[in-house]
Design a protein around this motif. Structure first.
Motif, PDB file in Angstrom:
ATOM      1  N   GLN A   1       0.821  -1.198   0.000  1.00 37.50           N
ATOM      2  CA  GLN A   1       0.000   0.000   0.000  1.00 37.50           C
ATOM      3  C   GLN A   1       0.857   1.251   0.000  1.00 37.50           C
ATOM      4  OE1 GLN A   1      -3.372   0.455  -0.137  1.00 37.50           O
ATOM      5  NE2 GLN A   1      -3.563  -1.750  -0.518  1.00 37.50           N
ATOM      6  N   VAL A   2       0.297   2.299  -0.566  1.00 37.79           N
ATOM      7  CA  VAL A   2       0.964   3.598  -0.608  1.00 37.79           C
ATOM      8  C   VAL A   2       0.012   4.632  -0.033  1.00 37.79           C
ATOM      9  CG1 VAL A   2       1.904   5.385  -2.099  1.00 37.79           C
ATOM     10  CG2 VAL A   2       2.349   2.972  -2.626  1.00 37.79           C
ATOM     11  N   GLN A   3       0.553   5.510   0.777  1.00 30.86           N
ATOM     12  CA  GLN A   3      -0.234   6.610   1.309  1.00 30.86           C
ATOM     13  C   GLN A   3       0.306   7.916   0.735  1.00 30.86           C
ATOM     14  OE1 GLN A   3       1.318   4.324   3.704  1.00 30.86           O
ATOM     15  NE2 GLN A   3      -0.475   3.069   3.226  1.00 30.86           N
ATOM     16  N   LEU A   4      -0.622   8.775   0.343  1.00 28.37           N
ATOM     17  CA  LEU A   4      -0.261  10.085  -0.215  1.00 28.37           C
ATOM     18  C   LEU A   4      -0.913  11.164   0.639  1.00 28.37           C
ATOM     19  CD1 LEU A   4      -0.884   9.340  -3.999  1.00 28.37           C
ATOM     20  CD2 LEU A   4       1.291   9.281  -2.789  1.00 28.37           C
ATOM     21  N   VAL A   5      -0.120  12.137   1.052  1.00 25.63           N
ATOM     22  CA  VAL A   5      -0.633  13.218   1.881  1.00 25.63           C
ATOM     23  C   VAL A   5      -0.258  14.547   1.253  1.00 25.63           C
ATOM     24  CG1 VAL A   5      -0.621  14.298   4.145  1.00 25.63           C
ATOM     25  CG2 VAL A   5      -0.455  11.803   3.952  1.00 25.63           C
ATOM     26  N   GLU A   6      -1.286  15.306   0.844  1.00 23.24           N
ATOM     27  CA  GLU A   6      -1.062  16.615   0.242  1.00 23.24           C
ATOM     28  C   GLU A   6      -1.035  17.700   1.313  1.00 23.24           C
ATOM     29  OE1 GLU A   6      -4.095  14.636  -2.727  1.00 23.24           O
ATOM     30  OE2 GLU A   6      -3.903  14.864  -0.553  1.00 23.24           O
ATOM     31  N   SER A   7      -0.362  18.779   1.006  1.00 28.41           N
ATOM     32  CA  SER A   7      -0.357  19.961   1.867  1.00 28.41           C
ATOM     33  C   SER A   7      -0.048  21.174   1.001  1.00 28.41           C
ATOM     34  CB  SER A   7       0.684  19.820   2.980  1.00 28.41           C
ATOM     35  OG  SER A   7       1.978  19.679   2.439  1.00 28.41           O
ATOM     36  N   GLY A   8      -0.297  22.352   1.565  1.00 32.94           N
ATOM     37  CA  GLY A   8       0.071  23.585   0.876  1.00 32.94           C
ATOM     38  C   GLY A   8      -1.077  24.353   0.273  1.00 32.94           C
ATOM     39  N   GLY A   9      -2.272  23.806   0.328  1.00 34.94           N
ATOM     40  CA  GLY A   9      -3.410  24.534  -0.218  1.00 34.94           C
ATOM     41  C   GLY A   9      -3.754  25.729   0.652  1.00 34.94           C
ATOM     42  N   GLY A  10      -4.658  26.563   0.135  1.00 35.40           N
ATOM     43  CA  GLY A  10      -5.067  27.726   0.895  1.00 35.40           C
ATOM     44  C   GLY A  10      -5.764  28.746   0.032  1.00 35.40           C
ATOM     45  N   LEU A  11      -5.878  29.942   0.576  1.00 33.93           N
ATOM     46  CA  LEU A  11      -6.544  31.064  -0.097  1.00 33.93           C
ATOM     47  C   LEU A  11      -5.488  32.063  -0.544  1.00 33.93           C
ATOM     48  CD1 LEU A  11      -9.135  32.701  -0.793  1.00 33.93           C
ATOM     49  CD2 LEU A  11      -8.997  33.633   1.530  1.00 33.93           C
ATOM     50  N   VAL A  12      -5.530  32.442  -1.797  1.00 35.14           N
ATOM     51  CA  VAL A  12      -4.568  33.397  -2.334  1.00 35.14           C
ATOM     52  C   VAL A  12      -5.268  34.295  -3.340  1.00 35.14           C
ATOM     53  CG1 VAL A  12      -3.809  31.887  -4.201  1.00 35.14           C
ATOM     54  CG2 VAL A  12      -2.241  33.610  -3.295  1.00 35.14           C
ATOM     55  N   GLN A  13      -4.753  35.487  -3.500  1.00 34.50           N
ATOM     56  CA  GLN A  13      -5.353  36.430  -4.440  1.00 34.50           C
ATOM     57  C   GLN A  13      -4.950  36.122  -5.870  1.00 34.50           C
ATOM     58  OE1 GLN A  13      -4.271  40.346  -2.963  1.00 34.50           O
ATOM     59  NE2 GLN A  13      -6.164  40.461  -1.772  1.00 34.50           N
ATOM     60  N   VAL A  14      -5.729  36.640  -6.778  1.00 34.05           N
ATOM     61  CA  VAL A  14      -5.411  36.499  -8.206  1.00 34.05           C
ATOM     62  C   VAL A  14      -3.987  37.004  -8.464  1.00 34.05           C
ATOM     63  CG1 VAL A  14      -5.931  37.373 -10.503  1.00 34.05           C
ATOM     64  CG2 VAL A  14      -7.785  36.639  -9.019  1.00 34.05           C
ATOM     65  N   GLY A  15      -3.258  36.224  -9.242  1.00 31.55           N
ATOM     66  CA  GLY A  15      -1.887  36.576  -9.563  1.00 31.55           C
ATOM     67  C   GLY A  15      -0.868  36.050  -8.578  1.00 31.55           C
ATOM     68  N   GLY A  16      -1.339  35.502  -7.486  1.00 32.95           N
ATOM     69  CA  GLY A  16      -0.435  34.990  -6.465  1.00 32.95           C
ATOM     70  C   GLY A  16       0.093  33.606  -6.792  1.00 32.95           C
ATOM     71  N   SER A  17       0.806  33.050  -5.826  1.00 32.27           N
ATOM     72  CA  SER A  17       1.444  31.746  -6.004  1.00 32.27           C
ATOM     73  C   SER A  17       1.185  30.850  -4.800  1.00 32.27           C
ATOM     74  CB  SER A  17       2.961  31.910  -6.173  1.00 32.27           C
ATOM     75  OG  SER A  17       3.275  32.664  -7.324  1.00 32.27           O
ATOM     76  N   LEU A  18       1.208  29.564  -5.067  1.00 29.46           N
ATOM     77  CA  LEU A  18       1.138  28.552  -4.019  1.00 29.46           C
ATOM     78  C   LEU A  18       2.008  27.384  -4.453  1.00 29.46           C
ATOM     79  CD1 LEU A  18      -2.652  28.213  -3.043  1.00 29.46           C
ATOM     80  CD2 LEU A  18      -0.801  28.981  -1.542  1.00 29.46           C
ATOM     81  N   ARG A  19       2.519  26.666  -3.476  1.00 27.99           N
ATOM     82  CA  ARG A  19       3.233  25.426  -3.777  1.00 27.99           C
ATOM     83  C   ARG A  19       2.579  24.294  -2.993  1.00 27.99           C
ATOM     84  NH1 ARG A  19       9.443  23.251  -3.016  1.00 27.99           N
ATOM     85  NH2 ARG A  19       8.823  23.094  -0.816  1.00 27.99           N
ATOM     86  N   LEU A  20       2.101  23.319  -3.737  1.00 31.05           N
ATOM     87  CA  LEU A  20       1.528  22.120  -3.129  1.00 31.05           C
ATOM     88  C   LEU A  20       2.599  21.050  -3.001  1.00 31.05           C
ATOM     89  CD1 LEU A  20      -1.848  21.845  -5.095  1.00 31.05           C
ATOM     90  CD2 LEU A  20      -1.327  23.179  -3.043  1.00 31.05           C
ATOM     91  N   SER A  21       2.494  20.277  -1.934  1.00 34.54           N
ATOM     92  CA  SER A  21       3.398  19.151  -1.719  1.00 34.54           C
ATOM     93  C   SER A  21       2.583  17.887  -1.535  1.00 34.54           C
ATOM     94  CB  SER A  21       4.257  19.374  -0.472  1.00 34.54           C
ATOM     95  OG  SER A  21       5.038  20.536  -0.577  1.00 34.54           O
ATOM     96  N   CYS A  22       3.168  16.782  -1.949  1.00 30.98           N
ATOM     97  CA  CYS A  22       2.528  15.484  -1.760  1.00 30.98           C
ATOM     98  C   CYS A  22       3.600  14.497  -1.345  1.00 30.98           C
ATOM     99  CB  CYS A  22       1.847  15.031  -3.036  1.00 30.98           C
ATOM    100  SG  CYS A  22       1.200  13.342  -2.954  1.00 30.98           S
ATOM    101  N   ALA A  23       3.492  14.018  -0.118  1.00 32.78           N
ATOM    102  CA  ALA A  23       4.466  13.069   0.408  1.00 32.78           C
ATOM    103  C   ALA A  23       3.917  11.657   0.309  1.00 32.78           C
ATOM    104  CB  ALA A  23       4.790  13.402   1.855  1.00 32.78           C
ATOM    105  N   ALA A  24       4.711  10.783  -0.282  1.00 34.59           N
ATOM    106  CA  ALA A  24       4.315   9.388  -0.433  1.00 34.59           C
ATOM    107  C   ALA A  24       5.032   8.533   0.606  1.00 34.59           C
ATOM    108  CB  ALA A  24       4.661   8.891  -1.835  1.00 34.59           C
ATOM    109  N   SER A  25       4.312   7.571   1.157  1.00 34.94           N
ATOM    110  CA  SER A  25       4.915   6.640   2.109  1.00 34.94           C
ATOM    111  C   SER A  25       4.353   5.253   1.857  1.00 34.94           C
ATOM    112  CB  SER A  25       4.629   7.080   3.545  1.00 34.94           C
ATOM    113  OG  SER A  25       3.238   7.112   3.792  1.00 34.94           O
TER     114      SER A  25
END
Length: 119
Positions: free
Chosen positions: A1-25
């Motif tokens: 089995q593999v588990q995937l956990v995302e993080s990094g989402g949120g609220l940002v204004q137009v034109g902004g940036s975000l970085r999502l991460s996904c750790a696999a175990s």
């Protein structure tokens, strides 16, 4: 089995940036590719970006080409999605997924992380 956990989402204004991460175990020794998908309310899920593992070729949806970048860190078993120049239409739940074989569907999915772009 593999588990995937995302993080990094949120609220940002137009034109902004975000970085999502996904750790696999778990059983991560056999990974062909990893991808990011998104699903907005009332819309079908779409694949945003994918990368063969480790650190191989990438491909993007036309809607994010030039704005999003997928990358991976094999040592950390983590895939990232750098999202720049965000637009309201990028608002969605973003999911990480992992594929073991070159063909067929993705085998494992994360729980999703909400990304909301405010105008």
């Amino acid at each position: 089995q593999v588990q995937l956990v995302e993080s990094g989402g949120g609220l940002v204004q137009v034109g902004g940036s975000l970085r999502l991460s996904c750790a696999a175990s778990g059983r991560t020794f056999s990974v062909y590719s990893m991808g990011w998908f998104r699903q907005a309310p009332g819309k079908e899920r779409e694949r945003v970006a994918a990368i063969t593992w480790p650190g191989g070729s990438t491909n993007y949806a036309d809607s994010v080409e030039g704005r999003f970048t997928i990358s991976g860190d094999n040592a950390k078993n983590t895939v990232y999605l750098q999202m720049n120049s965000l637009k309201p239409e990028d608002t969605a739940v973003y999911y990480c997924a992992l594929k073991i074989f070159p063909h067929g569907s993705y085998d494992y999915w994360g729980q999703g992380t909400q990304v909301t772009i405010s105008s």
